[in-house]
Scaffold this motif. Structure first.
Motif, PDB file in Angstrom:
ATOM      1  N   GLY A   1      48.156  59.295  22.061  1.00 24.12           N
ATOM      2  CA  GLY A   1      48.696  57.897  21.570  1.00 24.12           C
ATOM      3  C   GLY A   1      48.415  57.480  20.283  1.00 24.12           C
ATOM      4  N   TYR A   2      48.210  58.419  19.347  1.00 22.60           N
ATOM      5  CA  TYR A   2      47.934  57.948  17.990  1.00 22.60           C
ATOM      6  C   TYR A   2      49.282  57.875  17.056  1.00 22.60           C
ATOM      7  CZ  TYR A   2      43.415  60.145  19.414  1.00 22.60           C
ATOM      8  OH  TYR A   2      41.991  60.664  19.845  1.00 22.60           O
ATOM      9  N   SER A   3      49.153  56.916  15.825  1.00 20.16           N
ATOM     10  CA  SER A   3      50.004  56.840  15.263  1.00 20.16           C
ATOM     11  C   SER A   3      49.462  56.798  13.750  1.00 20.16           C
ATOM     12  CB  SER A   3      50.588  55.359  15.646  1.00 20.16           C
ATOM     13  OG  SER A   3      49.662  54.395  15.535  1.00 20.16           O
ATOM     14  N   ASN A   4      50.513  56.616  12.740  1.00 21.17           N
ATOM     15  CA  ASN A   4      50.261  56.435  11.534  1.00 21.17           C
ATOM     16  C   ASN A   4      49.474  57.959  11.006  1.00 21.17           C
ATOM     17  OD1 ASN A   4      51.057  53.835  11.107  1.00 21.17           O
ATOM     18  ND2 ASN A   4      49.097  53.086  11.261  1.00 21.17           N
ATOM     19  N   MET A   5      50.024  59.125  11.273  1.00 14.43           N
ATOM     20  CA  MET A   5      49.417  60.317  11.070  1.00 14.43           C
ATOM     21  C   MET A   5      49.899  60.981  10.242  1.00 14.43           C
ATOM     22  SD  MET A   5      47.115  62.051  12.741  1.00 14.43           S
ATOM     23  CE  MET A   5      46.995  61.261  14.156  1.00 14.43           C
ATOM     24  N   ILE A   6      48.880  61.644   9.322  1.00 19.84           N
ATOM     25  CA  ILE A   6      49.039  62.535   8.241  1.00 19.84           C
ATOM     26  C   ILE A   6      48.876  64.056   8.814  1.00 19.84           C
ATOM     27  CG2 ILE A   6      48.632  63.210   5.843  1.00 19.84           C
ATOM     28  CD1 ILE A   6      47.532  60.280   5.284  1.00 19.84           C
ATOM     29  N   PHE A   7      50.073  64.932   8.812  1.00 22.68           N
ATOM     30  CA  PHE A   7      49.829  66.316   9.457  1.00 22.68           C
ATOM     31  C   PHE A   7      49.749  66.909   7.965  1.00 22.68           C
ATOM     32  CE2 PHE A   7      51.690  64.350  12.842  1.00 22.68           C
ATOM     33  CZ  PHE A   7      51.286  64.799  13.915  1.00 22.68           C
TER      34      PHE A   7
ATOM     35  N   ILE B   1      62.400  75.382  16.848  1.00 25.82           N
ATOM     36  CA  ILE B   1      61.143  74.799  16.700  1.00 25.82           C
ATOM     37  C   ILE B   1      61.171  73.440  15.929  1.00 25.82           C
ATOM     38  CG2 ILE B   1      58.592  74.755  16.522  1.00 25.82           C
ATOM     39  CD1 ILE B   1      58.720  77.997  16.672  1.00 25.82           C
ATOM     40  N   LEU B   2      61.907  73.395  14.975  1.00 27.96           N
ATOM     41  CA  LEU B   2      62.093  72.451  14.180  1.00 27.96           C
ATOM     42  C   LEU B   2      62.993  71.173  14.785  1.00 27.96           C
ATOM     43  CD1 LEU B   2      63.257  73.823  10.565  1.00 27.96           C
ATOM     44  CD2 LEU B   2      60.626  72.993  11.276  1.00 27.96           C
ATOM     45  N   GLU B   3      63.945  71.690  15.673  1.00 33.72           N
ATOM     46  CA  GLU B   3      64.456  70.503  16.463  1.00 33.72           C
ATOM     47  C   GLU B   3      63.527  69.616  17.400  1.00 33.72           C
ATOM     48  OE1 GLU B   3      67.673  69.645  16.619  1.00 33.72           O
ATOM     49  OE2 GLU B   3      68.042  71.175  15.006  1.00 33.72           O
ATOM     50  N   GLU B   4      62.649  70.403  17.983  1.00 35.25           N
ATOM     51  CA  GLU B   4      61.414  69.938  18.602  1.00 35.25           C
ATOM     52  C   GLU B   4      60.652  68.941  18.026  1.00 35.25           C
ATOM     53  OE1 GLU B   4      59.763  71.811  22.298  1.00 35.25           O
ATOM     54  OE2 GLU B   4      60.993  73.549  21.538  1.00 35.25           O
ATOM     55  N   ILE B   5      60.033  69.555  16.815  1.00 34.31           N
ATOM     56  CA  ILE B   5      59.155  68.737  15.852  1.00 34.31           C
ATOM     57  C   ILE B   5      59.892  67.612  15.217  1.00 34.31           C
ATOM     58  CG2 ILE B   5      58.380  68.929  13.323  1.00 34.31           C
ATOM     59  CD1 ILE B   5      57.651  71.960  13.900  1.00 34.31           C
ATOM     60  N   THR B   6      61.273  67.595  14.961  1.00 31.26           N
ATOM     61  CA  THR B   6      61.987  66.304  14.559  1.00 31.26           C
ATOM     62  C   THR B   6      62.159  65.316  15.664  1.00 31.26           C
ATOM     63  OG1 THR B   6      63.451  67.495  12.980  1.00 31.26           O
ATOM     64  CG2 THR B   6      64.066  65.543  13.720  1.00 31.26           C
ATOM     65  N   SER B   7      62.296  65.623  16.962  1.00 36.74           N
ATOM     66  CA  SER B   7      62.262  64.946  18.157  1.00 36.74           C
ATOM     67  C   SER B   7      60.830  64.005  17.982  1.00 36.74           C
ATOM     68  CB  SER B   7      62.500  65.704  19.354  1.00 36.74           C
ATOM     69  OG  SER B   7      62.603  64.665  20.483  1.00 36.74           O
ATOM     70  N   LEU B   8      59.666  64.977  18.065  1.00 39.19           N
ATOM     71  CA  LEU B   8      58.571  64.430  17.953  1.00 39.19           C
ATOM     72  C   LEU B   8      58.253  63.293  17.071  1.00 39.19           C
ATOM     73  CD1 LEU B   8      56.259  66.945  19.541  1.00 39.19           C
ATOM     74  CD2 LEU B   8      56.482  64.708  20.524  1.00 39.19           C
ATOM     75  N   LYS B   9      58.655  63.764  15.680  1.00 41.08           N
ATOM     76  CA  LYS B   9      58.442  62.936  14.394  1.00 41.08           C
ATOM     77  C   LYS B   9      59.109  61.595  14.526  1.00 41.08           C
ATOM     78  CE  LYS B   9      59.522  62.657   9.556  1.00 41.08           C
ATOM     79  NZ  LYS B   9      60.249  63.657   8.288  1.00 41.08           N
ATOM     80  N   ASN B  10      60.193  61.607  15.373  1.00 39.60           N
ATOM     81  CA  ASN B  10      60.860  60.228  15.592  1.00 39.60           C
ATOM     82  C   ASN B  10      60.408  59.361  16.427  1.00 39.60           C
ATOM     83  OD1 ASN B  10      62.964  61.011  13.640  1.00 39.60           O
ATOM     84  ND2 ASN B  10      64.321  62.141  15.551  1.00 39.60           N
ATOM     85  N   LYS B  11      59.204  59.995  17.451  1.00 43.46           N
ATOM     86  CA  LYS B  11      58.614  59.009  18.487  1.00 43.46           C
ATOM     87  C   LYS B  11      57.339  58.426  17.565  1.00 43.46           C
ATOM     88  CE  LYS B  11      60.318  61.936  22.249  1.00 43.46           C
ATOM     89  NZ  LYS B  11      59.911  62.521  23.651  1.00 43.46           N
ATOM     90  N   LEU B  12      56.677  59.359  16.798  1.00 39.54           N
ATOM     91  CA  LEU B  12      55.599  59.091  16.010  1.00 39.54           C
ATOM     92  C   LEU B  12      55.755  57.981  14.937  1.00 39.54           C
ATOM     93  CD1 LEU B  12      53.724  62.259  16.100  1.00 39.54           C
ATOM     94  CD2 LEU B  12      53.411  60.630  17.516  1.00 39.54           C
ATOM     95  N   SER B  13      55.092  56.868  14.803  1.00 36.07           N
ATOM     96  CA  SER B  13      55.273  55.993  13.594  1.00 36.07           C
ATOM     97  C   SER B  13      54.663  56.438  12.687  1.00 36.07           C
ATOM     98  CB  SER B  13      54.886  54.561  14.085  1.00 36.07           C
ATOM     99  OG  SER B  13      53.570  54.600  14.493  1.00 36.07           O
ATOM    100  N   THR B  14      55.352  56.255  11.217  1.00 38.09           N
ATOM    101  CA  THR B  14      54.592  56.634  10.077  1.00 38.09           C
ATOM    102  C   THR B  14      54.103  57.996  10.001  1.00 38.09           C
ATOM    103  OG1 THR B  14      54.058  54.226  10.114  1.00 38.09           O
ATOM    104  CG2 THR B  14      53.161  55.669   8.322  1.00 38.09           C
ATOM    105  N   THR B  15      54.785  59.065  10.046  1.00 38.09           N
ATOM    106  CA  THR B  15      54.574  60.388   9.957  1.00 38.09           C
ATOM    107  C   THR B  15      54.772  61.083   8.948  1.00 38.09           C
ATOM    108  OG1 THR B  15      54.611  60.482  12.536  1.00 38.09           O
ATOM    109  CG2 THR B  15      54.521  62.590  11.227  1.00 38.09           C
ATOM    110  N   THR B  16      53.829  61.600   8.190  1.00 36.79           N
ATOM    111  CA  THR B  16      53.890  62.440   6.898  1.00 36.79           C
ATOM    112  C   THR B  16      53.347  63.908   7.094  1.00 36.79           C
ATOM    113  OG1 THR B  16      51.994  61.579   5.783  1.00 36.79           O
ATOM    114  CG2 THR B  16      54.028  60.426   5.331  1.00 36.79           C
TER     115      THR B  16
END
Length: 386
Positions: A301-307, A330-345
């Protein structure tokens, strides 16, 4: 040439012009500067037509796509297009382009439910093809994937149904031309080369690590333009930072991913590791580790995450600065998760700045499928954090 299939008379006229240009003028023989077999490759027309067919697939809402889909593709996919009664010459021309796409396109696996293992092009080889088999069964790629506790290839199923050879993007006119210029018998007999893309990615990865750790090249334009950190830096107030890494065994091809989340006070929120199954390159292994790290961020449940990690090639690929077909699914799944997480860089750090995740990946428990800890780290990890 990009909209209609040229007639035989037109192509013969073009051939005559080429012959006169290279081999003689005014009916006089001249020195043959270029062999005819070098220039007699009349497939560029098909490659251009394939670009129009790709436009129908990639832009389904434009008027051009709607017109052809309503007339010739009712309830069908583009690659299922066939000749029909009273068809226009434009559609007949597009069918030549569709044939090129059939030879050069492959599925991105995803969940694999709609991909037939032995009938659809899904293996990442050149040219793409289905799996080889002598069995007569309607197996789907989803049958080769296990989802417990997370999604990865099922080694037992792979060994049972796929031979050793089988286990081991966007359309461009250039790629279509390369596929179209070869005869079908060549495509069938040509040995697959599945390791080429992986080898290139590994070389770029190795060069990236070499440049980031060498003091003699630390001031090059590539390094300076990327603004890579040489050590771990705390995130700004209100943000969390997730460092991750992958341990890739070259002998067994097994991958172990690790991640650690810290706040602006350097306090570890969560850290863990997981066995991720098989990989055929270090870049794929790094991408798998990023995916499982993002999955745990989402679960927590984390947000505002820097990977952040030390693979410059993968960072640039994630940020759309580079493309690589070997990790596209794999990038397709990463993009899907990125859209769910707020402020991801996604940022790049040199190897010294990713030591915590590196140590977890290599020194974490190796006999567990998954480990996740929200308490204080073990004694072997504490010195690295301090």
């Amino acid at each position: 040439m990009s909209h209609i299939k040229l007639s035989v008379a037109t192509t013969q006229e073009i051939d005559a012009i080429l012959m006169r240009f290279w081999w003689g003028k005014n009916d006089l023989k001249a020195l043959p500067w270029v062999a005819w077999k070098k220039i007699n490759l009349p497939k560029f027309n098909d490659a251009l037509l394939a670009k129009q067919a790709w436009r129908i697939y990639s832009k389904p809402n434009c008027l051009f796509s709607k017109l052809y889909k309503a007339r010739y593709l009712k309830g069908k996919q583009l690659l299922e297009g066939k000749t029909c009664r009273k068809q226009s010459y434009g559609w007949a021309s597009l069918l030549a382009g569709i044939e090129v796409l059939k030879k050069g396109c492959s599925y991105i696996v995803g969940n694999g439910k709609d991909i037939r293992v032995f009938k659809d092009n899904w293996l990442p080889v050149i040219p793409p093809r289905p799996a080889s088999t002598t069995m007569n069964c309607d197996l789907h790629v989803s049958d080769l994937i296990t989802t417990s506790p997370y999604k990865h290839w099922n080694p037992v199923a792979l060994q049972s149904y796929l031979c050793d050879e089988d286990q081991h993007g966007n359309y461009t006119v250039s790629s279509g031309y390369k596929v179209a210029r070869h005869a079908p018998e060549f495509l069938i007999e040509a040995p697959p080369i599945p390791y080429v893309d992986n080898a290139c990615a590994d070389v770029r990865e190795w060069i990236s690590h070499l440049c980031s750790s060498s003091p003699t090249v630390s001031n090059t334009s590539a390094a300076s333009s990327f603004h890579a950190l040489s050590s771990w830096k705390r995130p700004d107030q209100g943000f969390l930072k997730c460092n991750y890494d992958a341990a890739y065994d070259l002998n067994s091809n097994q991958v172990r991913g690790a991640w650690i989340i810290r706040n602006c006070y350097d306090h570890p929120y969560m850290w863990g590791s997981a066995n991720l199954g098989f990989s055929n390159s270090s870049l794929v292994a790094e991408t798998m580790a990023l995916l499982v790290a993002m999955q745990n961020v989402w679960i927590g449940g984390y947000s505002n995450m820097i990977f952040e990690w030390d693979s410059e090639i993968l960072v640039k690929t994630i940020n759309d600065q580079l493309t690589n077909s070997t990790i596209q699914n794999i990038l397709e799944e990463i993009t899907s998760l990125k859209n769910k997480l707020s402020t991801t860089t996604f940022t790049f750090v040199k190897h010294n700045g990713n030591q915590a995740a590196h140590k977890i990946a290599r020194h974490g428990p190796t006999n567990s499928i998954f480990e996740n800890c929200k308490v204080y780290p073990s004694k072997w990890l504490t010195p690295t954090l301090c």
